[in-house]
Design an enzyme around this catalytic site. Structure first.
Site, PDB file in Angstrom:
ATOM      1  N   THR A 166      50.026 -18.181   4.101  1.00  9.77           N
ATOM      2  CA  THR A 166      51.478 -17.998   3.991  1.00  9.77           C
ATOM      3  C   THR A 166      52.248 -18.693   5.110  1.00  9.77           C
ATOM      4  O   THR A 166      53.475 -18.662   5.118  1.00  9.77           O
ATOM      5  CB  THR A 166      51.831 -16.496   4.007  1.00  9.77           C
ATOM      6  OG1 THR A 166      51.330 -15.916   5.212  1.00  9.77           O
ATOM      7  CG2 THR A 166      51.237 -15.785   2.808  1.00  9.77           C
ATOM      8  N   LYS A 179      64.491 -10.419  10.435  1.00 13.86           N
ATOM      9  CA  LYS A 179      65.587 -11.139  11.104  1.00 13.86           C
ATOM     10  C   LYS A 179      66.680 -11.500  10.107  1.00 13.86           C
ATOM     11  O   LYS A 179      67.877 -11.417  10.410  1.00 13.86           O
ATOM     12  CB  LYS A 179      65.055 -12.409  11.770  1.00 13.86           C
ATOM     13  CG  LYS A 179      66.144 -13.249  12.425  1.00 13.86           C
ATOM     14  CD  LYS A 179      65.568 -14.446  13.160  1.00 13.86           C
ATOM     15  CE  LYS A 179      66.683 -15.263  13.806  1.00 13.86           C
ATOM     16  NZ  LYS A 179      66.162 -16.386  14.636  1.00 13.86           N
ATOM     17  N   TYR A 225      65.534  20.705  17.467  1.00 15.75           N
ATOM     18  CA  TYR A 225      66.096  20.337  18.763  1.00 15.75           C
ATOM     19  C   TYR A 225      64.945  20.172  19.732  1.00 15.75           C
ATOM     20  O   TYR A 225      63.776  20.355  19.370  1.00 15.75           O
ATOM     21  CB  TYR A 225      67.093  21.400  19.266  1.00 15.75           C
ATOM     22  CG  TYR A 225      66.574  22.823  19.294  1.00 15.75           C
ATOM     23  CD1 TYR A 225      65.799  23.285  20.357  1.00 15.75           C
ATOM     24  CD2 TYR A 225      66.880  23.707  18.258  1.00 15.75           C
ATOM     25  CE1 TYR A 225      65.327  24.583  20.378  1.00 15.75           C
ATOM     26  CE2 TYR A 225      66.419  25.016  18.280  1.00 15.75           C
ATOM     27  CZ  TYR A 225      65.642  25.452  19.345  1.00 15.75           C
ATOM     28  OH  TYR A 225      65.177  26.734  19.375  1.00 15.75           O
ATOM     29  N   HIS A 235      54.614  28.917  27.651  1.00 15.20           N
ATOM     30  CA  HIS A 235      55.259  27.883  28.466  1.00 15.20           C
ATOM     31  C   HIS A 235      54.230  26.943  29.086  1.00 15.20           C
ATOM     32  O   HIS A 235      54.290  26.618  30.275  1.00 15.20           O
ATOM     33  CB  HIS A 235      56.142  28.506  29.538  1.00 15.20           C
ATOM     34  CG  HIS A 235      57.248  29.353  28.988  1.00 15.20           C
ATOM     35  ND1 HIS A 235      58.184  28.868  28.102  1.00 15.20           N
ATOM     36  CD2 HIS A 235      57.548  30.662  29.164  1.00 15.20           C
ATOM     37  CE1 HIS A 235      59.024  29.828  27.770  1.00 15.20           C
ATOM     38  NE2 HIS A 235      58.661  30.934  28.395  1.00 15.20           N
ATOM     39  N   ASN A 268      50.640  24.880  41.815  1.00 14.58           N
ATOM     40  CA  ASN A 268      49.362  25.333  42.345  1.00 14.58           C
ATOM     41  C   ASN A 268      48.771  26.395  41.430  1.00 14.58           C
ATOM     42  O   ASN A 268      49.469  27.288  40.983  1.00 14.58           O
ATOM     43  CB  ASN A 268      49.549  25.916  43.743  1.00 14.58           C
ATOM     44  CG  ASN A 268      49.809  24.850  44.786  1.00 14.58           C
ATOM     45  OD1 ASN A 268      49.156  23.818  44.812  1.00 14.58           O
ATOM     46  ND2 ASN A 268      50.780  25.095  45.658  1.00 14.58           N
TER      47      ASN A 268
END
Length: 528
Positions: A69, A139, A218, A280, A422
């Protein structure tokens, strides 16, 4: 530039999902089909009329398909500005026909690498003509539609149906963005593979890419936008898990679930059940058990308060008995390699509880890169795959640890690796009994872990702190004896830590005076 009729399309794809139906719909609208190689054969076998690109260019495919191609009659047809008289004149002079739609997905390079193919095979699966055509068409999206994902076929046909065979500018623009992202991701995969193949950990340029898994409600907080991208679809984990039920995962859910599953992956399921409960991104309880239910309950008893609304990760198949215990309190997510039908049925009554299965555990010895963004740059490092065996440990105190202490110390060390620094981890009988995480002072982490052990003893109706008779792991060395002495005061009998402090001698002396056994690992596990 608004509506562009699609009269001529070039299709050349490795992933032929939905190809025949899509091409048939195009042909039904009078679109002339150009194609190459296997794609052309598939379309002809389906009874469609196809023109070989070789007929258009006047050159046959050659060099094992490497050249087919890369020709002005292809790229001219993609790049020509149809509203520029000079471009139109050049097309007429050189017999170049316009190509209004390009449908290309690339050689399966990523899949070839994932299968463990040898170097030369991987090289042969690097697409050249495909990316060149994609970039040309993208493009020129003012005049050409470029399609790189099979998922876009339906939207394209729908818009063509609404516009009498034409496509609008907004869709062509979106397709162009997706096209450039695809070639960027493809080049990133090739360059990162070559960096690995040549042992170049820090090449001059690094590229990172992912595929959108989902947009999230969110981010870490409600005012932040967020999305989730998959980078490595071959590694079991939260990114590739199947969600069986429950509401959409949030940003924090995904982050915490990943932390939980990576932790339990440290423990081979053949060595017994292990459960980790995360809040967490820090573990609030980790335990071995005789059964999975036992492991869950022992992890839960480390910090029942923090476990509420937490993430549960298991290293074995979730069974009904464990599911019954988990649903006794509010839990955000449960992730496991598999789940029985009975366990799924129990969870089905809890519509907000998410259940994820992964089909396996991630290999803790696998070394993907970890990436963290800082202002204007990226921090890149190997994943922390550091592990220890008993023979790697160095006894430094007068008293040597017992076999039971040794087992608990190795367990505590594996958990400490996944606690924010720590980090101090108390373990007794294969279960955490107190965890101090993320403090600026190591002595504060020791104190917090001890306080948690005391609180849970009260909650469980026990006469003394759960830290009595425990061992302690510290993710980094004790710079002073104070943190170690806080652990001893809480009832710990043995300590495992990296060593390497300027005051190691003072810390060892303090351990001896307190009657502690202490091991040095020579390895640190900071986690920020």
């Amino acid at each position: 530039m608004t509506l562009v009729p699609v009269r001529r399309a070039l299709l050349s794809v490795s992933d032929k999902t939905g190809l025949v139906d899509f091409a048939t719909a195009l042909a039904g609208r009078g679109v002339e089909l150009l194609s190459t190689g296997g794609t052309a054969r598939t379309l002809r076998d389906a009874g469609l009329t196809v023109i070989d690109v070789a007929e258009v260019t006047g050159f046959p495919e050659m060099m094992d398909g490497r050249v087919k191609t890369l020709h002005p009659k292809v790229h001219g047809g993609l790049l020509a500005l149809r509203d520029n008289p000079e471009h139109v004149a050049a097309m007429e002079e050189h017999g170049i026909g316009g190509i209004d739609m390009l449908v290309v997905n690339l050689y399966p390079f990523e899949e070839t690498v994932a299968k463990g193919a040898d170097y030369d095979t991987c090289i042969e699966n690097i697409d050249i003509g495909g990316p060149a055509m994609i970039r040309a068409a993208a493009k020129n999206h003012a005049h050409v539609a470029v399609v790189v994902d099979t998922e876009d076929y339906a939207a394209i046909l729908s818009e063509m149906g609404e516009n009498d065979g034409a496509l609008g500018y907004a869709l062509r623009q979106r397709l162009a963005q997706a096209a450039y992202a695809r070639t960027a991701a493809y080049d990133a995969a090739v360059s990162n593979w070559m960096a690995g193949a040549t042992n170049a950990f820090a090449p001059r340029r690094r590229a990172f890419a992912g595929t959108l898994s989902s947009t999230l409600r969110y981010g870490e907080n409600p005012h932040q936008k967020a999305a989730f991208y998959v980078e490595d679809a071959s590694r079991p984990g939260v990114a590739t898990a199947v969600q069986h039920q429950g509401k959409e995962l949030s940003y924090n859910n995904i982050n915490d679930t990943d932390a939980a599953f990576e932790l339990v992956a440290e423990f081979n399921p053949q060595d017994g059940p292990v459960c980790a409960i995360i809040k967490h991104a820090n573990p609030c309880g980790v335990a071995r058990g005789k059964t999975l239910t036992d492991a869950y309950m022992r992890a839960f008893d480390c910090d029942r308060t923090s476990a509420f609304g937490g993430i549960v990760a298991l290293n074995q198949t979730l069974d009904a008995a464990t599911a019954e215990k988990i649903v006794e309190i509010f839990t955000e997510v449960v992730i496991a390699p598999e789940a029985t039908d009975e366990a799924k049925a129990i969870f089905a009554a809890k519509k907000n509880l998410r259940l994820l299965t992964t089909g396996g555990l991630p290999n803790p010895g696998h070394t993907p890169l970890t990436v963290r963004q800082v202002s204007g740059g990226l921090l890149v490092q190997d994943k922390d795959t550091g592990r220890i065996d008993e023979e790697d440990l160095k006894p430094v105190t007068k008293r040597r640890p017992s076999a039971a202490e040794m087992s608990d110390m190795v367990f505590a060390w594996s958990v400490a690796k996944h606690v924010k620094s720590n980090a101090i981890v108390y373990v007794r009988d294969g279960a955490t009994v107190g965890i101090g995480a993320g403090q600026m002072s190591r002595v504060d982490s020791s104190t917090i872990a001890a306080l948690k052990a005391e609180r849970m003893a009260r909650d469980c109706g026990l006469p003394e702190s759960l830290a009595k008779g425990s061992v302690v792991a510290s993710d980094a060395f004790f710079p002073f004896p104070d943190g170690l002495l806080a652990a001893a005061a809480a009832g710990a009998t043995a300590v495992i830590q990296p060593g390497g402090s300027m005051r190691d001698a003072e810390v060892i002396e303090a351990a001896d005076e307190a009657g502690l056994a202490m091991l040095f690992t020579g390895m640190r596990h900071f986690r920020h």
